[in-house]
Design a protein around this motif. Sequence first.
Motif, PDB file in Angstrom:
ATOM      1  N   PRO A  73       1.339  -7.207  18.240  1.00 21.82           N
ATOM      2  CA  PRO A  73       0.111  -6.557  18.720  1.00 21.82           C
ATOM      3  C   PRO A  73      -0.331  -5.381  17.849  1.00 21.82           C
ATOM      4  O   PRO A  73      -1.535  -5.122  17.735  1.00 21.82           O
ATOM      5  N   LEU A  74       0.628  -4.677  17.249  1.00 21.63           N
ATOM      6  CA  LEU A  74       0.245  -3.572  16.367  1.00 21.63           C
ATOM      7  C   LEU A  74      -0.545  -4.099  15.174  1.00 21.63           C
ATOM      8  O   LEU A  74      -1.595  -3.550  14.812  1.00 21.63           O
ATOM      9  N   ALA A  75      -0.064  -5.177  14.568  1.00 21.03           N
ATOM     10  CA  ALA A  75      -0.767  -5.766  13.434  1.00 21.03           C
ATOM     11  C   ALA A  75      -2.135  -6.287  13.861  1.00 21.03           C
ATOM     12  O   ALA A  75      -3.130  -6.130  13.133  1.00 21.03           O
ATOM     13  N   TYR A  76      -2.189  -6.892  15.031  1.00 21.75           N
ATOM     14  CA  TYR A  76      -3.459  -7.420  15.542  1.00 21.75           C
ATOM     15  C   TYR A  76      -4.487  -6.303  15.671  1.00 21.75           C
ATOM     16  O   TYR A  76      -5.629  -6.435  15.220  1.00 21.75           O
ATOM     17  N   SER A  77      -4.101  -5.184  16.279  1.00 19.31           N
ATOM     18  CA  SER A  77      -5.051  -4.092  16.515  1.00 19.31           C
ATOM     19  C   SER A  77      -5.448  -3.410  15.210  1.00 19.31           C
ATOM     20  O   SER A  77      -6.628  -3.100  14.997  1.00 19.31           O
ATOM     21  N   GLN A 147      -2.138   3.635  14.447  1.00 19.70           N
ATOM     22  CA  GLN A 147      -3.556   3.340  14.570  1.00 19.70           C
ATOM     23  C   GLN A 147      -4.178   3.257  13.178  1.00 19.70           C
ATOM     24  O   GLN A 147      -3.720   3.923  12.237  1.00 19.70           O
ATOM     25  N   TYR A 148      -5.246   2.463  13.067  1.00 16.60           N
ATOM     26  CA  TYR A 148      -5.945   2.349  11.796  1.00 16.60           C
ATOM     27  C   TYR A 148      -6.556   3.696  11.431  1.00 16.60           C
ATOM     28  O   TYR A 148      -7.260   4.313  12.238  1.00 16.60           O
ATOM     29  N   ALA A 149      -6.294   4.159  10.212  1.00 17.78           N
ATOM     30  CA  ALA A 149      -6.726   5.496   9.801  1.00 17.78           C
ATOM     31  C   ALA A 149      -7.794   5.464   8.722  1.00 17.78           C
ATOM     32  O   ALA A 149      -8.101   6.498   8.117  1.00 17.78           O
ATOM     33  N   GLY A 150      -8.374   4.302   8.459  1.00 18.43           N
ATOM     34  CA  GLY A 150      -9.392   4.192   7.419  1.00 18.43           C
ATOM     35  C   GLY A 150     -10.794   4.162   7.988  1.00 18.43           C
ATOM     36  O   GLY A 150     -11.028   4.383   9.182  1.00 18.43           O
ATOM     37  N   GLY A 151     -11.763   3.865   7.114  1.00 18.14           N
ATOM     38  CA  GLY A 151     -13.158   3.799   7.511  1.00 18.14           C
ATOM     39  C   GLY A 151     -13.633   2.374   7.702  1.00 18.14           C
ATOM     40  O   GLY A 151     -12.919   1.407   7.414  1.00 18.14           O
ATOM     41  N   ILE A 282       3.761  -6.959   7.364  1.00 18.60           N
ATOM     42  CA  ILE A 282       2.654  -7.630   8.042  1.00 18.60           C
ATOM     43  C   ILE A 282       1.409  -6.750   8.031  1.00 18.60           C
ATOM     44  O   ILE A 282       0.298  -7.215   8.254  1.00 18.60           O
ATOM     45  N   ILE A 283       1.609  -5.441   7.767  1.00 16.61           N
ATOM     46  CA  ILE A 283       0.502  -4.521   7.492  1.00 16.61           C
ATOM     47  C   ILE A 283       0.853  -3.821   6.189  1.00 16.61           C
ATOM     48  O   ILE A 283       1.609  -2.852   6.190  1.00 16.61           O
ATOM     49  N   PRO A 284       0.369  -4.335   5.076  1.00 16.09           N
ATOM     50  CA  PRO A 284       0.688  -3.690   3.808  1.00 16.09           C
ATOM     51  C   PRO A 284       0.160  -2.249   3.784  1.00 16.09           C
ATOM     52  O   PRO A 284      -0.880  -1.971   4.404  1.00 16.09           O
ATOM     53  N   SER A 286       3.460  -0.952   4.113  1.00 17.64           N
ATOM     54  CA  SER A 286       4.790  -0.486   4.534  1.00 17.64           C
ATOM     55  C   SER A 286       5.225  -0.863   5.943  1.00 17.64           C
ATOM     56  O   SER A 286       6.345  -0.551   6.333  1.00 17.64           O
ATOM     57  N   ILE A 287       4.394  -1.527   6.732  1.00 18.08           N
ATOM     58  CA  ILE A 287       4.792  -1.849   8.107  1.00 18.08           C
ATOM     59  C   ILE A 287       5.266  -3.296   8.151  1.00 18.08           C
ATOM     60  O   ILE A 287       4.494  -4.225   7.907  1.00 18.08           O
ATOM     61  N   SER A 288       6.540  -3.474   8.474  1.00 15.68           N
ATOM     62  CA  SER A 288       7.163  -4.790   8.426  1.00 15.68           C
ATOM     63  C   SER A 288       6.931  -5.562   9.715  1.00 15.68           C
ATOM     64  O   SER A 288       6.441  -5.013  10.719  1.00 15.68           O
ATOM     65  N   ILE A 289       7.324  -6.820   9.706  1.00 16.62           N
ATOM     66  CA  ILE A 289       7.192  -7.648  10.907  1.00 16.62           C
ATOM     67  C   ILE A 289       8.038  -7.088  12.052  1.00 16.62           C
ATOM     68  O   ILE A 289       7.661  -7.223  13.228  1.00 16.62           O
ATOM     69  N   TRP A 290       9.160  -6.441  11.737  1.00 13.07           N
ATOM     70  CA  TRP A 290      10.015  -5.890  12.787  1.00 13.07           C
ATOM     71  C   TRP A 290       9.412  -4.614  13.363  1.00 13.07           C
ATOM     72  O   TRP A 290       9.539  -4.349  14.553  1.00 13.07           O
ATOM     73  N   ASP A 291       8.723  -3.814  12.529  1.00  7.19           N
ATOM     74  CA  ASP A 291       8.074  -2.601  13.015  1.00  7.19           C
ATOM     75  C   ASP A 291       6.901  -2.911  13.933  1.00  7.19           C
ATOM     76  O   ASP A 291       6.594  -2.138  14.848  1.00  7.19           O
ATOM     77  N   ALA A 292       6.210  -4.024  13.678  1.00  7.66           N
ATOM     78  CA  ALA A 292       4.990  -4.349  14.420  1.00  7.66           C
ATOM     79  C   ALA A 292       5.230  -5.295  15.590  1.00  7.66           C
ATOM     80  O   ALA A 292       4.289  -5.648  16.297  1.00  7.66           O
TER      81      ALA A 292
END
Length: 335
Positions: A73-77, A147-151, A282-284, A286-292
Amino acid sequence: MGIDLPLIWAMIIIFGVMMYVIMDGFDLGIGILFPFIKGSSDRDVMMNTVAPVWDGNETWLILGGAGLFGAFPLAYSVVLSALYLPLMFMLFGLIFRGVAFEFRFKATPEKQHIWDKAFIGGSLVATFFQGVALGAFIDGIPVVNRQYAGGGLDWLTPFSLFCGVALIVAYALLGCTWLIMKTEGPLQKAMHDLARPLATALLVVTGIVSLWTPLAHADIAHRWFSTPNLFWFLPVPVLVLVTVWGLFKSVARNAEYAPFILTLLLVFLGYSGLGISLWPNIIPPSISIWDAASPPQSQGFILVGTLFIIPCILMYTFWSYYVFRGKVTAEDGYH
C-alpha cells in the motif's frame, strides 16, 4: 524459516506487469502502425487479429494494480501520487482506443476515419504515457515520512519523455511482428518491410536508455559495472544483440513466427534489465519491497484468492488465443 510474502507478491506483480506489456503491447502496436496502412480493408484485418482478445489482455494490468494496492500500500499511494497525471493520460488513451474498437466497425464509411484517428491517438497516448511513467519511476520518487514529497510535474523530464518514445518503438515492433504472424499477402509484406527499420530503431533507443540510466544514477551504474556483477549481467546486453541479429535474419527469409518470438525475447530482456537496475526497490531509489509491504496477515489473506484466480486467467487466456489461432483474412476472417 517463514514464507517471504513480500517476495512472493513482488514476483506476482512482476509477472502480471510483464504479461500486460507483452499482450497489450502488440495490441497497442497495431494502433501505432495504423498510419502506415491506408486501405480500410487492411485496417479491418489488423483490428480483427486482436478483436477477440484485446480486452482480456488488460486483465493483467488490473491484477498488477490490485496486487500493488493490497500487498504494497505504501508503494501504491506514493507511486500513484507521483505519477497521477501520466497514468490518467494513459487511461484516457486506453478509453479512446477501446471505444474506437467497438464503434469503428459500426460506423458508416464516411465516419470511419474518425474512429481510425481515435484508435491511432488512443494507442499512441496510452503507450507514450506508459513509457513516461516508467522513465519517471526509474528516475526515482522522493519520499518523506512515508509520503510523496515531490511536485505534480516531477515526472516531466527529458529522460521520461524519451522513455515514452522508446516504448512507442517497442510496441510498434511487437505489433508489426504480430501482424507478420497473423496475416498474409500484401499486408504481411508491408509488415516485413517495416520490421527491419523498427528493429533498428528499437536497438538504437534501447542503447540510449541503457547508457542514459547508469550515467544519471550512480547506484545503477555501480550495480551493472562493478565486479563481479559485470560478468553476471553481461549476458543480458549480449543476448539483446544476438536476438536483434536473429530478428534481422528471420525477417530477411520472410519467416512468419520467428520475428514475433524474437521480439518477445527482446521485450523480456529489456524487462529483466530494468529488474536488475532497480531490485529490490519498489519505490526507487531506496524503499524496498519489505519496507513497503502490508502486514503479513493482509498479504497472506489476499494471496489465497490470487493463487486461485491466476490459473483461471491463464487458462481462459490460453483458450481464447487457441480458439482464435491461425491467419486472419479480409474474406474469411480466421482460418
